[in-house]
Design a protein around this motif. Structure first.
Motif, PDB file in Angstrom:
ATOM      1  N   ASP A 107       0.831  -1.191   0.000  1.00  0.00           N
ATOM      2  CA  ASP A 107       0.000   0.000   0.000  1.00  0.00           C
ATOM      3  C   ASP A 107       0.869   1.246   0.000  1.00  0.00           C
ATOM      4  OD1 ASP A 107      -1.963   1.883   0.173  1.00  0.00           O
ATOM      5  OD2 ASP A 107      -2.584   1.371   2.203  1.00  0.00           O
TER       6      ASP A 107
ATOM      7  N   SER B 149       0.124   4.133  -0.813  1.00  0.00           N
ATOM      8  CA  SER B 149      -0.584   5.372  -0.466  1.00  0.00           C
ATOM      9  C   SER B 149      -0.703   5.567   1.043  1.00  0.00           C
ATOM     10  CB  SER B 149      -1.972   5.370  -1.104  1.00  0.00           C
ATOM     11  OG  SER B 149      -2.752   4.315  -0.572  1.00  0.00           O
ATOM     12  N   ARG B 150      -0.282   4.587   1.834  1.00  0.00           N
ATOM     13  CA  ARG B 150      -0.336   4.738   3.295  1.00  0.00           C
ATOM     14  C   ARG B 150       0.514   5.933   3.709  1.00  0.00           C
ATOM     15  NH1 ARG B 150       3.017   3.039   7.340  1.00  0.00           N
ATOM     16  NH2 ARG B 150       4.192   1.640   6.007  1.00  0.00           N
TER      17      ARG B 150
ATOM     18  N   THR C  86       3.681   9.761   1.827  1.00  0.00           N
ATOM     19  CA  THR C  86       3.218   8.417   1.502  1.00  0.00           C
ATOM     20  C   THR C  86       4.366   7.426   1.621  1.00  0.00           C
ATOM     21  OG1 THR C  86       3.694   8.590  -0.861  1.00  0.00           O
ATOM     22  CG2 THR C  86       1.473   9.292  -0.130  1.00  0.00           C
TER      23      THR C  86
ATOM     24  N   GLN D 184       5.041   5.177  -0.510  1.00  0.00           N
ATOM     25  CA  GLN D 184       5.666   5.133  -1.831  1.00  0.00           C
ATOM     26  C   GLN D 184       6.679   6.264  -1.983  1.00  0.00           C
ATOM     27  OE1 GLN D 184       2.979   5.479  -5.138  1.00  0.00           O
ATOM     28  NE2 GLN D 184       4.425   4.497  -6.521  1.00  0.00           N
ATOM     29  N   ASN D 185       6.363   7.448  -1.484  1.00  0.00           N
ATOM     30  CA  ASN D 185       7.287   8.570  -1.574  1.00  0.00           C
ATOM     31  C   ASN D 185       8.523   8.319  -0.718  1.00  0.00           C
ATOM     32  OD1 ASN D 185       8.321  11.421  -0.635  1.00  0.00           O
ATOM     33  ND2 ASN D 185       7.244  11.694  -2.591  1.00  0.00           N
TER      34      ASN D 185
END
Length: 167
Positions: A28, A30-31, A141, A143-144
């Motif tokens: 995930d 976007s967490r 996030t 991902q970031n």
């Protein structure tokens, strides 16, 4: 700034960046990550194929070897009375034998002008330190986080190549 200018700046910063920093993330992405600790770092580093170990006894700092061979120290910071809200990323470089300090400093200056995700500073002993700082206030996030770690790993190799004549 309008979106066109921002996209152009992002393109300049990422031009030539190896795929290490650009790989798609699993899970995930976007967490929202609102604080940083060793477990959160380990999760992102594992996704990237990097290896790591704690740097010293009971230290929150970790020594990382990125998949591309770049080595760094990552240290959660801004940990006053609670969770850590910042991440310091550093990699250390000595000037090559036969290179003057002025030549090494010019390479660092040129790198700083061309590569925005990290910057090179000179330590008291004349060595160069590639560094970047990530702030978690209000969250980023997952991902970031993984992307920024990969971007720093790519920066290590870019600076190594610049300093040692590889690019």
């Amino acid at each position: 700034m309008n979106r066109t200018i921002l996209n152009a700046l992002a393109g300049i910063a990422l031009a030539g960046t190896p795929m290490l920093a650009l790989q798609a993330q699993s899970g995930d992405g976007s967490r929202i990550v609102t604080e940083i600790d060793v477990q959160e770092l380990a999760s992102s580093l594992s996704e990237m194929g990097a290896t790591w170990e704690r740097s010293g006894d009971e230290s929150e700092s970790i020594a990382v070897t990125f998949e591309n061979g770049g080595k760094a120290i990552l240290r959660p910071t801004a940990c006053r009375d609670g969770p850590c809200m910042g991440l310091l990323m550093v990699a250390f470089f000595s000037k090559p034998d036969g290179m003057s300090q002025a030549e090494a400093d010019e390479i660092a200056r040129q790198f700083n002008m061309r590569y925005n995700p990290a910057s090179v500073v000179k330590s008291d002993n004349g060595n160069h330190v590639l560094k970047a700082y990530l702030i978690f206030d209000y969250g980023i996030t997952k991902q970031n986080l993984t992307f920024r770690l990969g971007l720093f790993g790519s920066g290590i190799m870019r600076y190594n190549d610049a300093l040692n004549g590889g690019g």
